[in-house]
Motif scaffolding. Structure first.
Motif, PDB file in Angstrom:
ATOM      1  N   CYS A  26       0.611  -1.478  -0.243  1.00  0.00           N
ATOM      2  CA  CYS A  26       0.149   0.326  -0.320  1.00  0.00           C
ATOM      3  C   CYS A  26       1.211   1.401   0.278  1.00  0.00           C
ATOM      4  O   CYS A  26       0.112   2.221  -0.316  1.00  0.00           O
ATOM      5  CB  CYS A  26      -0.771  -0.019   0.966  1.00  0.00           C
ATOM      6  N   MET A  27       2.291   1.035  -0.212  1.00  0.00           N
ATOM      7  CA  MET A  27       3.388   2.484   0.569  1.00  0.00           C
ATOM      8  C   MET A  27       2.747   3.153  -1.202  1.00  0.00           C
ATOM      9  O   MET A  27       3.209   4.176  -1.070  1.00  0.00           O
ATOM     10  CB  MET A  27       4.208   1.851   0.041  1.00  0.00           C
ATOM     11  N   THR A  28       2.888   1.849  -2.104  1.00  0.00           N
ATOM     12  CA  THR A  28       2.538   2.485  -3.644  1.00  0.00           C
ATOM     13  C   THR A  28       1.391   3.504  -3.756  1.00  0.00           C
ATOM     14  O   THR A  28       1.501   4.616  -3.907  1.00  0.00           O
ATOM     15  CB  THR A  28       2.739   1.832  -5.416  1.00  0.00           C
ATOM     16  N   PRO A  29       0.034   3.406  -3.310  1.00  0.00           N
ATOM     17  CA  PRO A  29      -1.055   4.477  -3.220  1.00  0.00           C
ATOM     18  C   PRO A  29      -1.196   5.757  -2.433  1.00  0.00           C
ATOM     19  O   PRO A  29      -1.548   6.572  -2.587  1.00  0.00           O
ATOM     20  CB  PRO A  29      -2.106   3.343  -2.827  1.00  0.00           C
ATOM     21  N   LEU A  30      -0.472   5.291  -1.285  1.00  0.00           N
ATOM     22  CA  LEU A  30       0.180   6.124  -0.388  1.00  0.00           C
ATOM     23  C   LEU A  30       1.090   7.001  -0.863  1.00  0.00           C
ATOM     24  O   LEU A  30       0.906   7.978  -0.931  1.00  0.00           O
ATOM     25  CB  LEU A  30       0.753   5.636   0.964  1.00  0.00           C
ATOM     26  N   LEU A  31       1.891   6.874  -1.641  1.00  0.00           N
ATOM     27  CA  LEU A  31       2.860   8.137  -2.030  1.00  0.00           C
ATOM     28  C   LEU A  31       1.735   8.660  -3.206  1.00  0.00           C
ATOM     29  O   LEU A  31       2.279   9.626  -3.587  1.00  0.00           O
ATOM     30  CB  LEU A  31       3.740   7.505  -2.173  1.00  0.00           C
ATOM     31  N   LEU A  32       0.968   8.074  -4.056  1.00  0.00           N
ATOM     32  CA  LEU A  32       0.497   8.558  -5.138  1.00  0.00           C
ATOM     33  C   LEU A  32      -0.836   9.684  -4.546  1.00  0.00           C
ATOM     34  O   LEU A  32      -1.284  10.793  -5.217  1.00  0.00           O
ATOM     35  CB  LEU A  32       0.122   7.791  -5.978  1.00  0.00           C
ATOM     36  N   MET A  33      -1.451   8.961  -3.139  1.00  0.00           N
ATOM     37  CA  MET A  33      -2.214  10.005  -2.636  1.00  0.00           C
ATOM     38  C   MET A  33      -1.401  10.996  -1.789  1.00  0.00           C
ATOM     39  O   MET A  33      -2.276  12.653  -2.148  1.00  0.00           O
ATOM     40  CB  MET A  33      -2.790   8.667  -1.312  1.00  0.00           C
ATOM     41  N   VAL A  34      -0.295  11.080  -1.997  1.00  0.00           N
ATOM     42  CA  VAL A  34       0.329  12.173  -1.423  1.00  0.00           C
ATOM     43  C   VAL A  34       0.724  13.717  -2.672  1.00  0.00           C
ATOM     44  O   VAL A  34       0.554  14.514  -2.496  1.00  0.00           O
ATOM     45  CB  VAL A  34       1.788  11.717  -0.522  1.00  0.00           C
ATOM     46  N   VAL A  35       0.887  12.759  -3.478  1.00  0.00           N
ATOM     47  CA  VAL A  35       1.457  13.968  -4.228  1.00  0.00           C
ATOM     48  C   VAL A  35      -0.008  14.607  -5.515  1.00  0.00           C
ATOM     49  O   VAL A  35      -0.159  15.356  -5.468  1.00  0.00           O
ATOM     50  CB  VAL A  35       2.321  12.811  -5.899  1.00  0.00           C
ATOM     51  N   PHE A  36      -1.125  13.217  -4.955  1.00  0.00           N
ATOM     52  CA  PHE A  36      -2.046  14.304  -6.185  1.00  0.00           C
ATOM     53  C   PHE A  36      -2.679  14.957  -4.848  1.00  0.00           C
ATOM     54  O   PHE A  36      -2.921  16.132  -5.891  1.00  0.00           O
ATOM     55  CB  PHE A  36      -3.285  13.695  -5.857  1.00  0.00           C
ATOM     56  N   TYR A  37      -2.666  14.570  -3.533  1.00  0.00           N
ATOM     57  CA  TYR A  37      -3.279  16.211  -2.619  1.00  0.00           C
ATOM     58  C   TYR A  37      -2.874  17.317  -2.944  1.00  0.00           C
ATOM     59  O   TYR A  37      -3.037  18.016  -1.671  1.00  0.00           O
ATOM     60  CB  TYR A  37      -3.757  15.219  -1.932  1.00  0.00           C
ATOM     61  N   ALA A  38      -1.254  17.458  -2.747  1.00  0.00           N
ATOM     62  CA  ALA A  38       0.004  18.187  -2.547  1.00  0.00           C
ATOM     63  C   ALA A  38      -0.507  19.126  -3.326  1.00  0.00           C
ATOM     64  O   ALA A  38      -0.278  20.371  -3.513  1.00  0.00           O
ATOM     65  CB  ALA A  38       1.221  17.380  -2.534  1.00  0.00           C
ATOM     66  N   ASN A  39      -0.858  18.606  -4.945  1.00  0.00           N
ATOM     67  CA  ASN A  39      -1.110  19.227  -5.893  1.00  0.00           C
ATOM     68  C   ASN A  39      -1.685  20.046  -6.372  1.00  0.00           C
ATOM     69  O   ASN A  39      -2.693  21.258  -6.053  1.00  0.00           O
ATOM     70  CB  ASN A  39      -0.848  18.593  -7.001  1.00  0.00           C
ATOM     71  N   TYR A  40      -3.036  19.125  -5.159  1.00  0.00           N
ATOM     72  CA  TYR A  40      -4.679  19.261  -6.116  1.00  0.00           C
ATOM     73  C   TYR A  40      -4.914  20.238  -4.559  1.00  0.00           C
ATOM     74  O   TYR A  40      -5.922  21.742  -4.688  1.00  0.00           O
ATOM     75  CB  TYR A  40      -5.645  17.839  -5.269  1.00  0.00           C
ATOM     76  N   LYS A  41      -4.258  20.903  -3.391  1.00  0.00           N
ATOM     77  CA  LYS A  41      -4.996  21.577  -2.056  1.00  0.00           C
ATOM     78  C   LYS A  41      -3.001  22.409  -2.203  1.00  0.00           C
ATOM     79  O   LYS A  41      -3.602  23.342  -1.275  1.00  0.00           O
ATOM     80  CB  LYS A  41      -4.692  20.784  -0.903  1.00  0.00           C
ATOM     81  N   TRP A  42      -2.345  22.291  -2.507  1.00  0.00           N
ATOM     82  CA  TRP A  42      -1.348  23.362  -2.432  1.00  0.00           C
ATOM     83  C   TRP A  42      -0.729  23.871  -3.992  1.00  0.00           C
ATOM     84  O   TRP A  42      -0.819  25.318  -3.063  1.00  0.00           O
ATOM     85  CB  TRP A  42      -0.255  22.397  -1.658  1.00  0.00           C
ATOM     86  N   LEU A  43      -0.052  23.192  -4.226  1.00  0.00           N
ATOM     87  CA  LEU A  43       0.729  23.248  -5.219  1.00  0.00           C
ATOM     88  C   LEU A  43       0.319  23.993  -6.383  1.00  0.00           C
ATOM     89  O   LEU A  43       0.225  25.542  -6.843  1.00  0.00           O
ATOM     90  CB  LEU A  43       1.247  22.688  -5.970  1.00  0.00           C
ATOM     91  N   THR A  44      -1.041  23.324  -6.701  1.00  0.00           N
ATOM     92  CA  THR A  44      -1.716  23.991  -7.859  1.00  0.00           C
ATOM     93  C   THR A  44      -2.371  25.976  -7.167  1.00  0.00           C
ATOM     94  O   THR A  44      -2.603  26.528  -7.614  1.00  0.00           O
ATOM     95  CB  THR A  44      -2.922  23.083  -8.915  1.00  0.00           C
ATOM     96  N   PRO A  45      -3.232  25.567  -5.988  1.00  0.00           N
ATOM     97  CA  PRO A  45      -3.827  27.319  -5.721  1.00  0.00           C
ATOM     98  C   PRO A  45      -2.775  27.953  -5.687  1.00  0.00           C
ATOM     99  O   PRO A  45      -2.981  29.303  -5.707  1.00  0.00           O
ATOM    100  CB  PRO A  45      -5.408  26.594  -4.684  1.00  0.00           C
ATOM    101  N   HIS A  46      -1.570  27.507  -5.212  1.00  0.00           N
ATOM    102  CA  HIS A  46      -0.896  28.490  -4.131  1.00  0.00           C
ATOM    103  C   HIS A  46       0.259  28.894  -5.461  1.00  0.00           C
ATOM    104  O   HIS A  46       0.538  29.841  -5.222  1.00  0.00           O
ATOM    105  CB  HIS A  46       0.105  28.138  -2.712  1.00  0.00           C
ATOM    106  N   TYR A  47       0.701  27.792  -6.038  1.00  0.00           N
ATOM    107  CA  TYR A  47       2.235  28.286  -6.944  1.00  0.00           C
ATOM    108  C   TYR A  47       1.525  28.568  -8.531  1.00  0.00           C
ATOM    109  O   TYR A  47       1.443  29.204  -8.873  1.00  0.00           O
ATOM    110  CB  TYR A  47       2.932  27.246  -6.774  1.00  0.00           C
ATOM    111  N   PHE A  48       0.837  27.279  -9.324  1.00  0.00           N
ATOM    112  CA  PHE A  48       0.332  27.259 -10.670  1.00  0.00           C
ATOM    113  C   PHE A  48      -0.990  28.782 -10.780  1.00  0.00           C
ATOM    114  O   PHE A  48      -0.872  29.529 -11.884  1.00  0.00           O
ATOM    115  CB  PHE A  48      -0.301  26.394 -10.616  1.00  0.00           C
TER     116      PHE A  48
END
Length: 355
Positions: free
Chosen positions: A44-66
């Motif tokens: 489950c480490m694979t989907p866990l890291l995919l989730m981290v990447v997804f929500y890091a972009n969804y909640k933080w990087l896209t609205p605050h940087y992009f």
């Protein structure tokens, strides 16, 4: 408000279903194998890291940087995160492979090419999830911006429509009171009768006019009272007719929509010396509301600026705001200039409810 809550719940549900599938997918390899629950949890480490990447972009990087235009910083952070997680996942899987070597059905040591391919595969997966999160967030923000723009336009239209409706009261009362004032000079009894008719009309303005729409029968009765009021001061030589043919009189219509046209007909359709006529017809069925006005045309001289055409301006703007793309208005003088014609057709089966 209720729709917004339902949309939010649906979004949460979709997120939950997707990630439940991602975390439960390793179980499909457990059937017929000796894979333990611990090994499953390590997978489950694979989907866990995919989730981290997804929500890091969804909640933080896209609205605050992009969104704010800092694209380079976002790309740099994503590159570091995706490459770092790919390396971490590679060593994590090597550790799992060594830990469960005796129980893994496929006992083969990966070579260098396998390691490179696994690393590239994981890097591509992280990149896809980061891109997907950015696209979804941007699409949501675009939809929110469109809704906000639409709400702002609707609010602006409603404010403008209310302002136009409020202008009708003083304009209408000014014309009516001027007529009664002129009548008091030579016929007190008729002036008193006119005041009674005016009181009935004011009752409609005070109570019904404040609603977004009114039944058509109330509006036609209001216009009928106005016609009676105007006929009192007119000579018998003026031909005035008012006909109502409504098979659907309970249909809703924007209040005082036609009164400005009726006022103009009496204002410009009567001559003290020439034969004059004013013919008003209102018809309605389940598909249409039609207001048809014909009157003799005696336009004012260019030096007479009373009224300033405010009535026709109000009608045009109110039709545009309340019945956008749901009306036809044909108006203007005849070819010889002796008759003025105004014809409005509304489509009540398509009309808006927020006038």
């Amino acid at each position: 408000m209720k729709s917004s809550i339902l949309d939010k719940r649906m979004k949460i549900f979709l997120h939950f279903v997707f990630w439940a599938y991602m975390f439960l997918s390793p179980m499909q390899y457990m059937r017929g194998t000796n894979m333990s629950m611990l090994e499953y949890l390590m997978n489950c480490m694979t989907p866990l890291l995919l989730m981290v990447v997804f929500y890091a972009n969804y909640k933080w990087l896209t609205p605050h940087y992009f969104v704010e235009g800092r694209h380079r910083y976002m790309l740099l952070i994503n590159a570091v995160m995706c490459i770092g997680f790919s390396i971490l996942l590679h060593y994590w899987m090597d550790f799992k492979h060594e830990l469960f070597l005796d129980t893994t059905p496929f006992d083969r040591t990966p070579d260098t090419l396998d390691n490179i391919l696994f690393f590239v595969r994981d890097l591509i997966n992280f990149t896809i999830f980061a891109t997907a999160a950015t696209c979804i967030k941007l699409a949501q923000q675009w939809m929110w911006a469109q809704e906000a723009r639409k709400d702002a336009e609707n609010a602006k239209s409603q404010a403008e429509l209310m302002n136009l409706r409020n202008q009708i009261n003083p304009h209408f009362l000014l014309n009516t009171l001027n007529n009664i004032y002129a009548l008091t000079a030579f016929d007190t009894a008729r002036a008193q009768e006119s005041i009674q008719e005016l009181s009935k009309m004011l009752r409609h303005i005070l109570y019904d006019y404040q609603q977004p729409t009114v039944p058509l029968r109330d509006e036609t009765e209001f216009i009928g009272n106005y016609v009676k009021l105007m006929k009192i001061r007119l000579p018998q030589t003026v031909d005035v007719t008012y006909n109502v043919r409504c098979s659907a009189s309970d249909i809703e219509v924007a209040p005082m929509l036609f009164i400005s046209l009726v006022e103009n007909a009496f204002k410009h359709g009567v001559s003290p010396t020439e034969p004059s006529f004013i013919h008003i017809t209102i018809e309605a069925d389940k598909q249409h509301i039609v207001c048809d006005i014909d009157n003799s045309n005696y336009p004012k001289a260019a030096s007479d600026h009373s009224g300033h055409g405010i009535g026709l301006q109000q009608v045009a703007r109110r039709l545009e705001l309340a019945y956008y793309e749901q009306y036809v208005w044909e108006h203007g003088p005849s070819a010889d200039g002796k008759t003025y014609h105004s014809h409005i057709t509304l489509t009540p089966n398509l009309q808006k409810n927020d006038y």
